[in-house]
Design an enzyme around this catalytic site. Structure first.
Site, mmCIF file in Angstrom:
data_model
loop_
_atom_site.group_PDB
_atom_site.id
_atom_site.type_symbol
_atom_site.label_atom_id
_atom_site.label_comp_id
_atom_site.label_asym_id
_atom_site.label_seq_id
_atom_site.Cartn_x
_atom_site.Cartn_y
_atom_site.Cartn_z
ATOM 1 N N LYS A 77 2.564 9.149 -12.338
ATOM 2 C CA LYS A 77 1.329 8.589 -11.768
ATOM 3 C C LYS A 77 0.662 9.600 -10.821
ATOM 4 C CE LYS A 77 -1.387 5.542 -9.540
ATOM 5 N NZ LYS A 77 -2.581 4.951 -10.061
ATOM 6 N N PRO A 105 0.767 -1.250 0.000
ATOM 7 C CA PRO A 105 0.000 0.000 0.000
ATOM 8 C C PRO A 105 0.807 1.315 0.000
ATOM 9 C CG PRO A 105 -0.906 -1.548 1.603
ATOM 10 C CD PRO A 105 0.387 -2.138 1.120
ATOM 11 N N THR A 127 2.078 2.573 -5.367
ATOM 12 C CA THR A 127 2.025 4.034 -5.549
ATOM 13 C C THR A 127 2.450 4.685 -4.240
ATOM 14 O OG1 THR A 127 0.166 3.796 -7.059
ATOM 15 C CG2 THR A 127 0.558 5.989 -6.165
ATOM 16 N N LYS A 141 -5.093 9.418 -0.621
ATOM 17 C CA LYS A 141 -3.670 9.103 -0.439
ATOM 18 C C LYS A 141 -2.846 9.663 -1.611
ATOM 19 C CE LYS A 141 -1.715 5.330 -1.851
ATOM 20 N NZ LYS A 141 -0.812 4.287 -2.261
#
Ligand code: NAD
Length: 322
Positions: A187, A77, A108, A262
Site C-alpha cells: 500500500k 488513523p 494504513t 501521511k
C-alpha cells in the site's frame, strides 16, 4: 462462508472509511450475525447503532469488542491509534482473552508498528491470528463497496478462506501480498508511486500549458504516448480535462492531501529502513507537507498539488473568452 462464520464480529474505528465498511457488513452478513462496535467518538457509534438497532451493538472499549466478538476489524488513523487500540493495558484488544480470535487491521500505518502488534499477539495468544490489510479506493470506494484489500499473508495462509469472503463483502478485490506487514508495504509503495506521478503530472501539464498547449491536447498526447497513467487519465490534476476527476469539482471529493502526506512520509521512512535509494522521496514529502499546510489546499484532494505548484486552473476557453 461456513454457517458458523462471523456470527460475532467486532469493528473498531467508525470514521470516513470504517463506517461505510461496517454498513456493508451490516447489510450483507447473515441475519443472526451481531457486530459489536467501538469508536472514541460517541456520535459515530450512536449513528450506526440506531440505524441497525438489533444487529449493531455498542461496546464500551476495544477490549469489550474483543471480549464479545470472534473476528475483529480495526480501522483507525495512525500507528499510535493502532498501538492504543491493541496494546493499551486496560482498554486494548489484547487486554481481553483473544485466544483463537481473528484480528484484521485495515488502517494504513507503518510496518514496524504492525509487526510489533503482531509479535505481541503471537507471544501472548499463540492461537490468535493478526493480519495487516490496508485498503485502497477512498471513501467513495468504501461507500460503493469497490475498495481493494492488500492482505499481509501468503495465498496459502490457513485463514485465507475465512478472510476473503469477509473482505469481499466490503470491497471487490483481495490481494494476498505474501506475508506479515507486506500488505502495508504494498500500500505504501503504491501511494508513493501515485503521489510522485501526481506531482510529475502537474509539472508536465504546467510546462505544456505555459508553452501554449491546451491541456485537453496534452491529455490526449500523454494517453497516446509513453506517459499514459491513471492520474492523467482519470484523476487529472488540471480541472475540467476529465469531468469526473476531483479537480473538476474544486478538488472537493477524493483523497485528502493530508492523508497523502501521511502515507508519503510512511513510504519514505520505509524506503530508508529497507535501504532503498529514494531520490524523489524528500522533495515529494516537502511538496505534500507544504500543500497540506497551505490553507488553499488543506482538506482537498491530493491532486490539488497542481494548485500548490502554481498551475493555471482557469484555462477554459469559454471562461477566458478566448
Ligand atoms: P477518520 O479519521 O475519518 O476515522 C478514524 C476513526 O477512528 C474516527 O472515527 C476516530 O474517532 C476513530 N479512532 C481513533 N482512535 C481511536 C481509538 N483509540 N479507539 C477507537 N476509535 C478510534 O479516518 P479514515 O479516513 O476512516 O481513515 C482510516 C484509515 O484508513 C487511515 O489509516 C487512512 O490512512 C486509511 N485510508 C483512508 C482513505 C481515505 O480516503 N479516507 C483511503 C484509504 C485508506
Amino acid at each position: 462462508m461456513g454457517e458458523s462464520e462471523f456470527k460475532k464480529l467486532g469493528f473498531v474505528g467508525l470514521g470516513a472509511m470504517g463506517k461505510p465498511m461496517l454498513v456493508h457488513l451490516a447489510n450483507k452478513l447473515p441475519k443472526e450475525s451481531r457486530i459489536y462496535v467501538y469508536d472514541v467518538v460517541e456520535d459515530a457509534m450512536n449513528e450506526v447503532c440506531s440505524k441497525y438497532p438489533e444487529r449493531v451493538l455498542r461496546a464500551s472499549s476495544a477490549k469489550d469488542v474483543a471480549h464479545q466478538a470472534d473476528t475483529i476489524i480495526t480501522m483507525v488513523p495512525e500507528g499510535s491509534h493502532v498501538r492504543s487500540v491493541y496494546l493499551d493495558p486496560s482498554h486494548g484488544v489484547c487486554s481481553a482473552d483473544i485466544s483463537n480470535k481473528l484480528l484484521i487491521d485495515c488502517s494504513t500505518i507503518d510496518t514496524a508498528t504492525s509487526l510489533e502488534v503482531k509479535e505481541h499477539i503471537e507471544k501472548h495468544f499463540p492461537t490468535a491470528s493478526f493480519y495487516d490489510s490496508p485498503v485502497s479506493g477512498g471513501v467513495v470506494g468504501a461507500i460503493k463497496g469497490t475498495i481493494a484489500f492488500f492482505l499481509g499473508c501468503a495465498e496459502s495462509d490457513p485463514n485465507i478462506k475465512r478472510l476473503t469472503p469477509l473482505m469481499e463483502m466490503m470491497g471487490k478485490q483481495v490481494i494476498p501480498c505474501g506475508g506479515p506487514s507486506l500488505g502495508l508495504a504494498a500500500k505504501l509503495s503504491n501511494n508513493y508511486l501515485s503521489g510522485v506521478i501526481a506531482i510529475a503530472c502537474s509539472e508536465a501539464f504546467d510546462m505544456g500549458m505555459r508553452s501554449g498547449l491546451d491541456p485537453r491536447t496534452l491529455a490526449k498526447v500523454y494517453a497516446a504516448g509513453t506517459a499514459q497513467n491513471a492520474i492523467c487519465d482519470r484523476f487529472c490534476p488540471v480541472p475540467h480535462v476529465y469531468p469526473e476527476a476531483p479537480s473538476s469539482g474544486g478538488y472537493k471529493q477524493g483523497f485528502k492531501v493530508q492523508l497523502m502526506r501521511k502515507d508519503f512520509g510512511l513510504a519514505v521512512d520505509m524506503a530508508k529502513r529497507v535501504g532503498s535509494k529514494n531520490v524523489l522521496g524528500e522533495v515529494g514529502l516537502e511538496t505534500y507537507d507544504g500543500a497540506s499546510k497551505d490553507p488553499n489546499c488543506r482538506d482537498l484532494d491530493s491532486r490539488v498539488v497542481y494548485r500548490y505548484l502554481g498551475g493555471n486552473e482557469d484555462w477554459q476557453p469559454t471562461k477566458n473568452g478566448a
